[in-house]
Enzyme design. Structure first.
Site, PDB file in Angstrom:
ATOM      1  N   HIS A  48      -7.512  11.740 -14.929  1.00  0.00           N
ATOM      2  CA  HIS A  48      -7.678  10.584 -15.811  1.00  0.00           C
ATOM      3  C   HIS A  48      -8.876  10.841 -16.731  1.00  0.00           C
ATOM      4  CE1 HIS A  48      -8.346   6.694 -17.400  1.00  0.00           C
ATOM      5  NE2 HIS A  48      -9.376   6.418 -16.634  1.00  0.00           N
ATOM      6  N   ASN A  62     -10.488   6.776 -23.546  1.00  0.00           N
ATOM      7  CA  ASN A  62      -9.902   6.349 -22.275  1.00  0.00           C
ATOM      8  C   ASN A  62      -8.732   5.397 -22.553  1.00  0.00           C
ATOM      9  OD1 ASN A  62      -9.276   5.181 -19.831  1.00  0.00           O
ATOM     10  ND2 ASN A  62     -11.402   4.779 -19.242  1.00  0.00           N
ATOM     11  N   CYS A 118      -5.855   2.561 -14.357  1.00  0.00           N
ATOM     12  CA  CYS A 118      -5.927   3.989 -14.726  1.00  0.00           C
ATOM     13  C   CYS A 118      -5.209   4.893 -13.723  1.00  0.00           C
ATOM     14  CB  CYS A 118      -7.381   4.409 -14.867  1.00  0.00           C
ATOM     15  SG  CYS A 118      -8.315   3.290 -15.913  1.00  0.00           S
TER      16      CYS A 118
HETATM   17  O1  UT7 Z   1     -11.103   4.223 -16.413  1.00  0.00           O
HETATM   18  C1  UT7 Z   1     -12.294   3.988 -15.740  1.00  0.00           C
HETATM   19  C2  UT7 Z   1     -13.174   3.362 -16.772  1.00  0.00           C
HETATM   20  N1  UT7 Z   1     -14.570   3.359 -16.530  1.00  0.00           N
HETATM   21  C3  UT7 Z   1     -15.378   4.416 -16.613  1.00  0.00           C
HETATM   22  O2  UT7 Z   1     -15.023   5.557 -16.749  1.00  0.00           O
HETATM   23  C4  UT7 Z   1     -16.849   4.115 -16.568  1.00  0.00           C
HETATM   24  C5  UT7 Z   1     -17.683   5.127 -15.902  1.00  0.00           C
HETATM   25  N2  UT7 Z   1     -19.026   4.943 -16.342  1.00  0.00           N
HETATM   26  C6  UT7 Z   1     -19.518   5.551 -17.436  1.00  0.00           C
HETATM   27  O3  UT7 Z   1     -18.820   6.350 -18.026  1.00  0.00           O
HETATM   28  C7  UT7 Z   1     -20.920   5.239 -17.873  1.00  0.00           C
HETATM   29  O4  UT7 Z   1     -21.520   4.390 -16.938  1.00  0.00           O
HETATM   30  C8  UT7 Z   1     -20.958   4.605 -19.285  1.00  0.00           C
HETATM   31  C9  UT7 Z   1     -20.567   5.636 -20.332  1.00  0.00           C
HETATM   32  C10 UT7 Z   1     -20.039   3.404 -19.365  1.00  0.00           C
HETATM   33  C11 UT7 Z   1     -22.372   4.150 -19.606  1.00  0.00           C
HETATM   34  O5  UT7 Z   1     -23.285   5.230 -19.488  1.00  0.00           O
HETATM   35  P1  UT7 Z   1     -24.626   5.048 -18.643  1.00  0.00           P
HETATM   36  O6  UT7 Z   1     -25.327   6.347 -18.698  1.00  0.00           O
HETATM   37  O7  UT7 Z   1     -24.239   4.539 -17.275  1.00  0.00           O
HETATM   38  O8  UT7 Z   1     -25.403   3.993 -19.501  1.00  0.00           O
HETATM   39  P2  UT7 Z   1     -25.985   2.581 -19.067  1.00  0.00           P
HETATM   40  O9  UT7 Z   1     -24.915   1.584 -18.842  1.00  0.00           O
HETATM   41  O10 UT7 Z   1     -26.992   2.797 -17.968  1.00  0.00           O
HETATM   42  O11 UT7 Z   1     -26.778   2.168 -20.365  1.00  0.00           O
HETATM   43  C12 UT7 Z   1     -27.911   2.934 -20.816  1.00  0.00           C
HETATM   44  C13 UT7 Z   1     -28.429   2.308 -22.087  1.00  0.00           C
HETATM   45  C14 UT7 Z   1     -28.635   0.799 -21.995  1.00  0.00           C
HETATM   46  O12 UT7 Z   1     -29.782   0.477 -22.745  1.00  0.00           O
HETATM   47  P3  UT7 Z   1     -31.190   0.210 -22.017  1.00  0.00           P
HETATM   48  O13 UT7 Z   1     -30.950  -0.938 -21.090  1.00  0.00           O
HETATM   49  O14 UT7 Z   1     -31.503   1.489 -21.309  1.00  0.00           O
HETATM   50  O15 UT7 Z   1     -32.114  -0.088 -23.154  1.00  0.00           O
HETATM   51  C15 UT7 Z   1     -27.426   0.229 -22.711  1.00  0.00           C
HETATM   52  O16 UT7 Z   1     -27.693  -1.033 -23.270  1.00  0.00           O
HETATM   53  O17 UT7 Z   1     -27.484   2.505 -23.143  1.00  0.00           O
HETATM   54  C16 UT7 Z   1     -27.209   1.251 -23.794  1.00  0.00           C
HETATM   55  N3  UT7 Z   1     -25.839   1.289 -24.299  1.00  0.00           N
HETATM   56  C17 UT7 Z   1     -25.549   1.806 -25.508  1.00  0.00           C
HETATM   57  N4  UT7 Z   1     -26.312   2.331 -26.474  1.00  0.00           N
HETATM   58  C18 UT7 Z   1     -25.686   2.765 -27.587  1.00  0.00           C
HETATM   59  C19 UT7 Z   1     -24.704   0.883 -23.695  1.00  0.00           C
HETATM   60  N5  UT7 Z   1     -23.656   1.112 -24.508  1.00  0.00           N
HETATM   61  C20 UT7 Z   1     -24.142   1.679 -25.631  1.00  0.00           C
HETATM   62  C21 UT7 Z   1     -23.555   2.156 -26.813  1.00  0.00           C
HETATM   63  N6  UT7 Z   1     -24.356   2.688 -27.761  1.00  0.00           N
HETATM   64  N7  UT7 Z   1     -22.230   2.097 -27.034  1.00  0.00           N
END
Ligand code: UT7
Length: 327
Positions: free
Chosen positions: A253, A283, A111
């Site tokens: 980005h 992204n 990125c």
């Molecule tokens: O170019 C660089 C690329 N990377 C990034 O920009 C990543 C930066 N990170 C983020 O943007 C965030 O960490 C994410 C958007 C990827 C994830 O958000 P989060 O608030 O950190 O969520 P999480 O990983 O803590 O997941 C929370 C919950 C989980 O469920 P439980 O364990 O709480 O029951 C996940 O299983 O959300 C669940 N989950 C989803 N639910 C619905 C994960 N993906 C999804 C989804 N739809 N697509």
């Protein structure tokens, strides 16, 4: 020497995929994706490649710069998702657009790739080696994501953006690239990774298992971005002798709206100075900055004398920021 962007272009795949389309594939919802990321839809390739999208973006950038393919000395394509391992995407682009006088190669910095490409051509130009370059950020990430993994497949999109960069002796007024900062933290690289082809050869008893999809510890990447991006922007501004108040546009980005908001807060800058297109394109890794820059440029939102910060961050881990004055 003045080194500036004199043309931009971009190209996206035809196929739009909404959050509702994603909810038919994996257990997710429009609400979850919008709230956690700011993404509403993305473009997904149904045949377009890094090379074909890059070539279109380059042709538009050349046209805007008023240059011919033969004028190009150098082509750098920043990508982590080329169609071919050999030849590189930049050589494919060279062939498609007919830039027969250029040297062409790819750059792998995920990125941060477009910012790193800009820094690279800047260094070549400062050394006097080349004067006219096409730099591209292009990705077809849809082939690197696991379409059964809801935690990654909803985040990414495909597309390409290009910029024509020119060096001139014009010293009349300060414009073009003013300062830049780049950094890497390889020790933390596995928080965002994707394996290549698995190791297999005639001398191995057992092939090594490979999972060729993107793996990400989202929260670690989030923490890295929110800490490192403001720090490197401040460093680039200090080098430029400017402060955040001097900047008209922070072109970051486009990974996640929450990261952009957190960076704006840390820098104490109004969010209105941070243009956003990730709601429409998601992204696109190396492509996000040049596609957004091209949109702003073609919408007439960049004016002569505007001070712009470009900042990329991502896999590697890598990060970079560049301060420039638009001409
Ligand atoms: O170019 C660089 C690329 N990377 C990034 O920009 C990543 C930066 N990170 C983020 O943007 C965030 O960490 C994410 C958007 C990827 C994830 O958000 P989060 O608030 O950190 O969520 P999480 O990983 O803590 O997941 C929370 C919950 C989980 O469920 P439980 O364990 O709480 O029951 C996940 O299983 O959300 C669940 N989950 C989803 N639910 C619905 C994960 N993906 C999804 C989804 N739809 N697509």
């Amino acid at each position: 020497m003045t080194i500036k962007i004199t043309g931009t272009g971009s190209a996206l795949p035809e196929r739009k995929v909404t959050n509702f389309d994603m909810a038919k594939l994996v257990e997710t919802s429009d609400e979850w994706i919008r709230e956690r990321t700011g993404i509403v839809e993305r473009r997904i390739s149904t045949g377009e490649t890094v090379a074909s999208l890059s070539a279109k973006a380059c042709e538009l950038a050349l046209e805007q710069a008023g240059k011919k393919p033969e004028d190009v000395d150098m082509i750098i394509v920043a990508t982590c998702s080329p169609e071919l391992l050999l030849p590189c995407a930049a050589c494919q682009v060279q062939g498609i657009i007919g830039a027969k006088n250029a040297v062409a190669f790819d750059l792998s910095a995920a990125c941060s790739g477009f910012v790193f490409a800009l820094c690279t051509v800047y260094a070549y130009m400062q050394s006097g080696l080349y004067r006219n370059a096409l730099i591209v950020g292009a990705e077809v990430l849809s082939k690197l994501v696991d379409w059964d993994d809801r935690s990654t497949c909803v985040l990414f999109g495909d597309g390409a953006g290009a910029a024509f960069v020119e060096a001139s002796e014009d010293k009349a007024e300060k414009s073009g690239i003013i300062s830049m900062v780049q950094g890497s933290d390889g020790a933390k690289g596995m928080v965002l990774s994707c394996q290549g082809r698995k190791l297999t050869n005639a001398f191995m008893e057992e092939a090594v298992e490979a999972n060729e999809y993107i793996h990400m510890d989202g929260q670690e990447v989030y923490k890295f971005a929110v800490r490192q991006v403001p720090a490197c922007i401040n460093e680039a501004l200090e080098k430029a002798g400017l402060t955040v108040d001097d900047i008209d546009h922070f072109v970051l980005h486009q990974a996640n709206i929450r990261i952009i908001e957190a960076v704006a807060k840390r820098l104490k800058v109004d969010i209105s100075k941070f243009p956003v297109n990730l709601d429409r394109v998601a992204n696109m890794s190396a492509a996000t900055i040049p596609v957004l820059l091209d949109e702003l440029n073609r919408e007439g939102k960049l004016h002569k004398g505007d001070k712009i910060v470009l900042s990329g961050f991502g896999a590697g881990l890598t990060y970079g920021a560049c301060v420039l004055i638009w001409d």
